[in-house]
Design an enzyme around this catalytic site. Structure first.
Site, PDB file in Angstrom:
ATOM      1  N   HIS A  41       8.668 -59.292  19.436  1.00 26.87           N
ATOM      2  CA  HIS A  41       9.739 -58.317  19.648  1.00 26.87           C
ATOM      3  C   HIS A  41       9.499 -57.044  18.829  1.00 26.87           C
ATOM      4  O   HIS A  41      10.299 -56.680  17.967  1.00 26.87           O
ATOM      5  CB  HIS A  41      11.100 -58.943  19.308  1.00 26.87           C
ATOM      6  CG  HIS A  41      11.526 -59.967  20.309  1.00 26.87           C
ATOM      7  ND1 HIS A  41      12.314 -61.053  19.982  1.00 26.87           N
ATOM      8  CD2 HIS A  41      11.273 -60.089  21.635  1.00 26.87           C
ATOM      9  CE1 HIS A  41      12.514 -61.785  21.064  1.00 26.87           C
ATOM     10  NE2 HIS A  41      11.892 -61.217  22.072  1.00 26.87           N
ATOM     11  N   GLU A 131      13.554 -68.315  22.530  1.00 24.87           N
ATOM     12  CA  GLU A 131      13.454 -69.617  21.864  1.00 24.87           C
ATOM     13  C   GLU A 131      14.591 -70.535  22.286  1.00 24.87           C
ATOM     14  O   GLU A 131      14.390 -71.720  22.566  1.00 24.87           O
ATOM     15  CB  GLU A 131      13.467 -69.452  20.341  1.00 24.87           C
ATOM     16  CG  GLU A 131      13.348 -70.772  19.608  1.00 24.87           C
ATOM     17  CD  GLU A 131      13.579 -70.660  18.107  1.00 24.87           C
ATOM     18  OE1 GLU A 131      14.121 -71.613  17.519  1.00 24.87           O
ATOM     19  OE2 GLU A 131      13.203 -69.621  17.517  1.00 24.87           O
TER      20      GLU A 131
END
Length: 294
Positions: A41, A131
């Site tokens: 990210h 996740e």
């Protein structure tokens, strides 16, 4: 003289380092390499790897891909992703973080037990995060995701609860959720919790607090999509209100450099060291230019 320091404890966690190393190794071999979602990210790191040939795709594109090579990033994936890959003859380069993989297996084992109707599998994490999607996928989409203590209060305390956490969530908040459930769970139900927060990430909080407090001005370097970045930047702000979130050197405002004698540069587990170094060099250049003008 203005002192500029980069936090030695900031930068990629082991899971991200491994994923990027695997990507670079495969790219050196030649041929096309796809990555399912942003490998990390941080837009600047994604841009760097794109220039090396990494092609980022989403799940819809994966379903249409055949006879290709695809990297799975550290965040992990639900079982459906592996099923699609097998069906479409896709070679998987699996860079799932070992910590995440361990949690996936633990949740899957709990889900496969026969007492499923009598319990809630709860994951403390960010809805929609890569996740978390991988963790929820171990339960066929049945796990309940909570993002805060307030949401935990809405659970059914008449039913048993098995609590897990996204690896990068706040340890303090997790403990508050555990305490609340312990106080409110029905005597007829059971409660088990598993502290699955990555200590490499959690331990950065006390370090970054000390770092932020030791400087007059702090630049936190991170990607806007990073959940971990938001948590760590929040810690910086608590300790030092003169903390600023930036994603690249160009975002540094000259006015912020006025009247300070020490500047700290830190970042998230998804922030590359080279980017913090670029920020440091940009600050030093601005300081030098200012001194020349004087």
């Amino acid at each position: 003289m203005i002192q500029v320091e980069i936090d030695s404890g900031s930068g990629f966690c082991h899971g991200v380092v491994t994923a990027i190393q695997k990507a670079e190794e495969e790219l050196r071999k030649g041929g096309k390499l796809y990555c399912l979602g942003d490998i990390v990210h941080n837009n600047r790191e994604v841009e760097r790897l794109t220039e090396l040939g990494l092609i980022t795709i989403d799940h819809e594109q994966l379903s249409k891909l055949h006879d290709a090579k695809v990297l799975l990033r550290a965040h992990g994936e639900p079982p459906e992703t592996y099923e699609i890959a097998a069906k479409n003859h896709i070679q998987i380069i699996d860079a799932t973080c070992p910590v995440v993989l361990s949690i996936q297996r633990r949740i899957k084992k709990e889900y496969d037990k026969e007492d499923l109707r009598d319990k809630q599998i709860v994951i403390y994490g960010k809805n929609g995060h890569a996740e978390v999607l991988g963790l929820v996928g171990q339960t066929g989409g049945e796990a309940i995701v909570i993002e805060s203590l307030e949401e935990a209060k809405k659970l059914d305390f008449q039913k048993s609860i098995r609590l897990y956490s996204q690896t990068t969530k706040s340890l303090d908040e997790f403990r508050k959720i555990v305490e609340y459930i312990q106080q409110h769970i029905s005597p007829d139900a059971t409660f088990e919790y598993y502290d699955t927060i990555c200590r490499q990430v959690a331990n950065r909080i006390p370090n970054i607090r000390r770092f932020a407090a030791s400087h007059e001005l702090v630049f936190f370097v991170g990607g806007k999509k990073s959940s971990n970045g938001k948590v760590l930047f929040g810690e910086c702000l608590q300790m030092n209100p003169n903390s600023h979130f930036i994603d690249r050197p160009e975002a540094i405002e000259d006015r912020l450099l006025q009247g300070v004698s020490s500047i700290g540069i830190c970042g998230a587990t998804s922030t590359p060291k080279w980017l913090m170094e670029e920020v440091s060099e940009a600050i030093k250049k601005k300081i030098a230019e200012k001194e020349v003008k004087l």
